[in-house]
Design a protein around this motif. Structure first.
Motif, PDB file in Angstrom:
ATOM      1  N   UNK A 192       0.854  -1.180   0.000  1.00  0.00           N
ATOM      2  CA  UNK A 192       0.000   0.000   0.000  1.00  0.00           C
ATOM      3  C   UNK A 192       0.893   1.234   0.000  1.00  0.00           C
ATOM      4  N   UNK A 193       0.428   2.289  -0.647  1.00  0.00           N
ATOM      5  CA  UNK A 193       1.156   3.554  -0.676  1.00  0.00           C
ATOM      6  C   UNK A 193       0.292   4.634  -0.034  1.00  0.00           C
ATOM      7  N   UNK A 194       0.915   5.506   0.735  1.00  0.00           N
ATOM      8  CA  UNK A 194       0.186   6.582   1.405  1.00  0.00           C
ATOM      9  C   UNK A 194       1.197   7.645   1.823  1.00  0.00           C
ATOM     10  N   UNK A 195       0.706   8.858   2.008  1.00  0.00           N
ATOM     11  CA  UNK A 195       1.590   9.928   2.493  1.00  0.00           C
ATOM     12  C   UNK A 195       1.716   9.892   4.014  1.00  0.00           C
ATOM     13  N   UNK A 196       0.828   9.143   4.675  1.00  0.00           N
ATOM     14  CA  UNK A 196       0.794   9.093   6.130  1.00  0.00           C
ATOM     15  C   UNK A 196       1.590   7.883   6.622  1.00  0.00           C
ATOM     16  N   UNK A 197       2.735   8.146   7.239  1.00  0.00           N
ATOM     17  CA  UNK A 197       3.606   7.055   7.652  1.00  0.00           C
ATOM     18  C   UNK A 197       3.028   6.266   8.826  1.00  0.00           C
ATOM     19  N   UNK A 198       2.168   6.880   9.637  1.00  0.00           N
ATOM     20  CA  UNK A 198       1.508   6.138  10.709  1.00  0.00           C
ATOM     21  C   UNK A 198       0.576   5.079  10.130  1.00  0.00           C
ATOM     22  N   UNK A 199      -0.119   5.444   9.071  1.00  0.00           N
ATOM     23  CA  UNK A 199      -0.996   4.461   8.429  1.00  0.00           C
ATOM     24  C   UNK A 199      -0.184   3.337   7.773  1.00  0.00           C
ATOM     25  N   UNK A 200       0.965   3.685   7.224  1.00  0.00           N
ATOM     26  CA  UNK A 200       1.811   2.660   6.634  1.00  0.00           C
ATOM     27  C   UNK A 200       2.351   1.714   7.710  1.00  0.00           C
ATOM     28  N   UNK A 201       2.634   2.244   8.880  1.00  0.00           N
ATOM     29  CA  UNK A 201       3.081   1.392   9.986  1.00  0.00           C
ATOM     30  C   UNK A 201       1.972   0.434  10.399  1.00  0.00           C
ATOM     31  N   UNK A 202       0.739   0.928  10.412  1.00  0.00           N
ATOM     32  CA  UNK A 202      -0.392   0.056  10.737  1.00  0.00           C
ATOM     33  C   UNK A 202      -0.557  -1.012   9.661  1.00  0.00           C
ATOM     34  N   UNK A 203      -0.391  -0.630   8.391  1.00  0.00           N
ATOM     35  CA  UNK A 203      -0.484  -1.602   7.302  1.00  0.00           C
ATOM     36  C   UNK A 203       0.564  -2.695   7.474  1.00  0.00           C
ATOM     37  N   UNK A 204       1.751  -2.314   7.922  1.00  0.00           N
ATOM     38  CA  UNK A 204       2.804  -3.304   8.141  1.00  0.00           C
ATOM     39  C   UNK A 204       2.406  -4.295   9.231  1.00  0.00           C
ATOM     40  N   UNK A 205       1.711  -3.807  10.264  1.00  0.00           N
ATOM     41  CA  UNK A 205       1.223  -4.700  11.318  1.00  0.00           C
ATOM     42  C   UNK A 205       0.233  -5.723  10.766  1.00  0.00           C
ATOM     43  N   UNK A 206      -0.446  -5.359   9.683  1.00  0.00           N
ATOM     44  CA  UNK A 206      -1.413  -6.257   9.048  1.00  0.00           C
ATOM     45  C   UNK A 206      -0.754  -7.184   8.024  1.00  0.00           C
ATOM     46  N   UNK A 207       0.564  -7.098   7.898  1.00  0.00           N
ATOM     47  CA  UNK A 207       1.281  -7.965   6.980  1.00  0.00           C
ATOM     48  C   UNK A 207       1.384  -7.439   5.568  1.00  0.00           C
ATOM     49  N   UNK A 208       1.181  -6.127   5.397  1.00  0.00           N
ATOM     50  CA  UNK A 208       1.237  -5.518   4.071  1.00  0.00           C
ATOM     51  C   UNK A 208       2.496  -4.687   3.921  1.00  0.00           C
ATOM     52  N   UNK A 209       3.043  -4.657   2.708  1.00  0.00           N
ATOM     53  CA  UNK A 209       4.169  -3.780   2.448  1.00  0.00           C
ATOM     54  C   UNK A 209       3.717  -2.341   2.389  1.00  0.00           C
ATOM     55  N   UNK A 210       4.642  -1.409   2.596  1.00  0.00           N
ATOM     56  CA  UNK A 210       4.271   0.002   2.598  1.00  0.00           C
ATOM     57  C   UNK A 210       5.281   0.862   1.869  1.00  0.00           C
ATOM     58  N   UNK A 211       4.773   1.858   1.133  1.00  0.00           N
ATOM     59  CA  UNK A 211       5.620   2.788   0.398  1.00  0.00           C
ATOM     60  C   UNK A 211       5.050   4.189   0.594  1.00  0.00           C
ATOM     61  N   UNK A 212       5.917   5.153   0.825  1.00  0.00           N
ATOM     62  CA  UNK A 212       5.463   6.529   0.971  1.00  0.00           C
ATOM     63  C   UNK A 212       5.140   7.088  -0.408  1.00  0.00           C
ATOM     64  N   UNK A 213       3.912   7.566  -0.587  1.00  0.00           N
ATOM     65  CA  UNK A 213       3.503   8.138  -1.870  1.00  0.00           C
ATOM     66  C   UNK A 213       4.381   9.340  -2.215  1.00  0.00           C
ATOM     67  N   UNK A 214       4.801   9.388  -3.457  1.00  0.00           N
ATOM     68  CA  UNK A 214       5.628  10.499  -3.903  1.00  0.00           C
ATOM     69  C   UNK A 214       7.100  10.326  -3.616  1.00  0.00           C
ATOM     70  N   UNK A 215       7.482   9.280  -2.891  1.00  0.00           N
ATOM     71  CA  UNK A 215       8.881   9.057  -2.549  1.00  0.00           C
ATOM     72  C   UNK A 215       9.625   8.433  -3.721  1.00  0.00           C
ATOM     73  N   UNK A 216      10.951   8.554  -3.674  1.00  0.00           N
ATOM     74  CA  UNK A 216      11.784   8.010  -4.748  1.00  0.00           C
ATOM     75  C   UNK A 216      11.601   6.502  -4.888  1.00  0.00           C
TER      76      UNK A 216
END
Length: 336
Positions: A193-217
């Motif tokens: 999942x991609x999102x600008x909110x890193x807290x949400x990405x951390x929660x996604x990781x707890x659910x077993x999902x990969x995370x990418x910051x939207x707009x990042x390199x």
């Protein structure tokens, strides 16, 4: 009964309403859980539906049957149920093709008819689905999950279909995470999942999902890497960017709700040359039973999306004020 009522465009209040008579073919449901969706906010501001004020909102709900009309069979007082809110006409071309979600005169509980943000709701008996002993707050996720099911059906990604090796969902809100978790449940090997909110990405990781910051390199570097990309933000520029992330032969799903007047730039040659598939998905299409089956097998990941269980009084401000807490996910009314 207590209920949240939209009295006009942008106007929401806590009201005392009469329950009303029970028409033939209907049941009285004591609402036990009802989820807040961004569509409810659009209904409040007359951006979705016909602006049918006054109105009790809420189209994601579950509860207990308290009474049934005399002509109703197969449903009894005490049954625990989830609601299919869509009310198609059944006669238009889309309905005749089995696309009831695309009905040209589509109505819905919480949009055109009083819905679930109330102590009681009168619902057509054939729009109620048994939930067994499933907790009500989980059963109330069946409606948004049914929208996900419709999206995956649109993309041909269910029931034993060949699944994408790499999938990306843009937007780590509740609906985006439901979509990502469903892809994972259907055996997609790598779901991010991609999102600008890193807290949400951390929660996604707890659910077993990969995370990418939207707009990042990191995301830019994955250009043309994903077999399947879905937008769950409803932001036109984000939806436009999906195409560049697709691998050759890939599929993009327009799942988020962009503004009706929004436009994006697409290269027909690129779609042709790279054999891309661009798909849309709207609402749910009689998929509540499928969603309930998924929730029964989920193991609790989707239930973690419910971050708030509130009274009607407590949930009222969420209709007029955007949450600032990044930990806010699915907000629900929960009956005491």
């Amino acid at each position: 009964m207590k209920a949240i009522q939209f009295t006009g465009k942008g106007e929401a209040r806590l009201a005392d309403l009469t329950v009303g008579d029970l028409p033939p073919g209907h049941a009285l449901v004591q609402v036990k859980a009802a989820g807040l969706c961004h569509t409810d906010i659009d209904v409040l501001h007359a951006r979705y539906g016909d602006g049918a004020f006054p109105l009790v909102p809420g189209h994601e709900y579950a509860g207990e049957v308290r009474a049934v009309a005399e002509d109703v069979t197969g449903l009894r007082t005490g049954d625990r149920v989830a609601v299919d809110p869509n009310l198609p006409c059944g006669a238009c071309p889309s309905c005749r093709k089995g696309l009831s979600n695309l009905c040209r005169d589509l109505k819905a509980y919480g949009v055109s008819h009083n819905g679930g943000f109330a102590e009681y709701s009168i619902v057509r008996a054939d729009h109620l689905h048994g939930i067994g002993d499933m907790p009500y707050h989980i059963a109330a996720l069946a409606e948004p999950l049914a929208c996900v099911v419709n999206g995956l059906d649109s993309a041909g990604l269910r029931n034993g279909a060949r699944m994408p090796e790499h999938a990306l969902v843009i937007g780590a809100g509740p609906i985006g995470l439901l979509l990502a978790l469903s892809l994972k449940a259907e055996s997609t090997q790598n779901v991010a999942v991609a999102d600008i909110n890193e807290d949400r990405l951390a929660f996604a990781a707890e659910l077993g999902l990969g995370g990418i910051v939207s707009g990042a390199a990191e995301l830019t570097a994955r250009r043309r890497s994903y077999d399947f990309v879905a937008d769950a933000t409803g932001i036109a520029s984000v939806a436009e960017g999906m195409i560049d992330l697709l691998a050759d032969g890939g599929t993009a799903l327009f799942f988020g709700v962009c503004a009706p007047d929004a436009r994006i730039a697409v290269s027909p040659f690129e779609i042709f040359r790279r054999q891309l598939k661009l798909l849309g998905s709207h609402s749910l299409n009689r998929s509540i039973p499928d969603a309930l089956d998924i929730l029964r097998k989920d193991g609790g990941s989707m239930a973690r999306l419910v971050s708030h269980q509130l009274t009607l009084e407590e949930i009222l401000p969420f209709f007029t004020r955007k949450p600032t807490d990044p930990a806010t996910m699915k907000v629900q009314f929960a009956a005491p």
